[in-house]
Design a protein around this motif. Structure first.
Motif, short mmCIF file in Angstrom:
data_model
loop_
_atom_site.label_atom_id
_atom_site.label_comp_id
_atom_site.label_asym_id
_atom_site.label_seq_id
_atom_site.Cartn_x
_atom_site.Cartn_y
_atom_site.Cartn_z
N UNK A 1 0.83 -1.21 0.00
CA UNK A 1 0.00 0.00 0.00
C UNK A 1 0.87 1.26 0.00
N UNK A 2 1.86 1.29 0.88
CA UNK A 2 2.73 2.46 0.97
C UNK A 2 3.53 2.63 -0.32
N UNK A 3 4.02 1.52 -0.88
CA UNK A 3 4.76 1.60 -2.14
C UNK A 3 3.90 2.18 -3.24
N UNK B 1 -2.59 2.25 -8.69
CA UNK B 1 -3.69 1.49 -8.10
C UNK B 1 -3.94 0.18 -8.83
N UNK B 2 -3.78 0.19 -10.15
CA UNK B 2 -3.95 -1.06 -10.90
C UNK B 2 -2.83 -2.04 -10.57
N UNK B 3 -1.61 -1.54 -10.40
CA UNK B 3 -0.52 -2.42 -9.98
C UNK B 3 -0.82 -3.03 -8.62
N UNK B 4 -1.34 -2.21 -7.71
CA UNK B 4 -1.68 -2.72 -6.38
C UNK B 4 -2.78 -3.78 -6.46
N UNK B 5 -3.77 -3.54 -7.31
CA UNK B 5 -4.86 -4.50 -7.47
C UNK B 5 -4.38 -5.83 -8.03
N UNK B 6 -3.29 -5.80 -8.80
CA UNK B 6 -2.77 -7.03 -9.42
C UNK B 6 -1.77 -7.77 -8.53
#
Length: 294
Positions: free
Chosen positions: A25-27, A64-69
């Motif tokens: 999340x922080x990244x 956000x898309x990277x986080x979702x993946x």
């Protein structure tokens, strides 16, 4: 066996899940904030006008898309790990995975941007698709490789901290040798320490890629084996397969909770709940006190 006081590494392992979640999340947030500022600064340096919300939309949509993946990437790297004995067999899966990861990232990113632009009364144009997709993939594949290396490196570190279990027995002369039939104990090596755990003390087992995690006392010790392989070696009077990924110590069961789907949930003495597939539910009921099912 007298439990040793937890070391700092063991204390971290007991609480590492929140750290791992917050890391991603922080990244994501730092990447989005840094990218937004860099894009805004580029326009300012060139003397070009730029609406304040556009650099935020560009950077946050990607981050956000990277986080979702991330969950999908974690699953993929567990399913096809790059260990010393598996990397030649599994490496070929990573090229199509990087393409799929990039396609999902770009498609989600573009959809996100289009929605934001609509709220501002504007229209977002992605550009020439073949050329733009190749450009995005050239960036995404580097991010994909970096994340894969980070995940595998971190798991290797965690494995070192946890210690790796092996199926062993101890002879009268004190020498440890591999036991090929039913084990009575496991040897755990971690950070220069070695200790034995009795097979009967293992509360439950869970398949995890090329490993099976032995759970006892709130800790997990990875054993290099398949779930079927270790199932064949465990005492069938004490241990029972209840799911394709779980084996339970029958002495640890407190109750069995039936579910509407036909499956069940097995509650253990330590408060842990394990899934039980309908395939194994009837056998489980036959092996435990009938009053245990609630």
């Amino acid at each position: 066996m007298q439990a040793a006081p937890p070391t700092p590494a063991e204390s971290y392992l007991a609480h590492r899940r929140p750290f791992e979640v917050w890391y991603w999340v922080v990244s994501c947030c730092l990447s989005a904030l840094g990218g937004s500022y860099a894009k805004w600064a580029d326009y300012q340096r060139l003397g070009l006008a730029l609406d304040w919300w556009k650099p935020l939309t560009w950077s946050w949509s990607s981050a956000l898309l990277q986080l979702a993946l991330v969950p999908a990437l974690l699953w993929f790297t567990r399913r096809w790990p790059l260990h010393l004995d598996t990397w030649r067999r599994n490496l070929g899966w990573y090229l199509p995975a990087s393409v799929a990861w990039s396609v999902l990232h770009v498609a989600g990113m573009v959809a996100f941007r289009k929605m934001v632009y609509l709220t501002q009364g504007a229209s977002y144009k992605f550009g020439d698709w073949p050329a733009e997709v190749l450009y995005e993939y050239s960036k995404d594949v580097r991010t994909f490789i970096g994340m894969v290396l980070l995940i595998h490196g971190y798991r290797l570190l965690v494995l070192r901290l946890q210690g790796e279990a092996s199926v062993l027995d101890v002879l009268d002369n004190g020498h440890a040798v591999e036991q090929v039939d039913r084990p009575e104990r496991f040897l755990v090596r971690t950070l220069g320490r070695e200790f034995l755990i009795a097979a009967a003390d293992v509360e439950w087992l869970q398949s995890s890629g090329n490993y099976v995690n032995l759970h006892l006392g709130g800790r997990a010790y990875p054993l290099r084996s398949t779930i079927a392989g270790i199932e064949a070696k465990l005492d069938p009077a004490r241990f029972l397969r209840i799911h394709r990924s779980y084996i339970v110590n029958l002495d640890q069961i407190v109750s069995i909770e039936p579910l509407d789907s036909g499956d069940a949930r097995v509650h253990l003495k330590d408060g842990q709940s394990l899934p039980c597939s309908r395939r194994w539910r009837q056998l489980l009921r036959e092996r435990v006190d009938p009053v245990a099912e609630t």
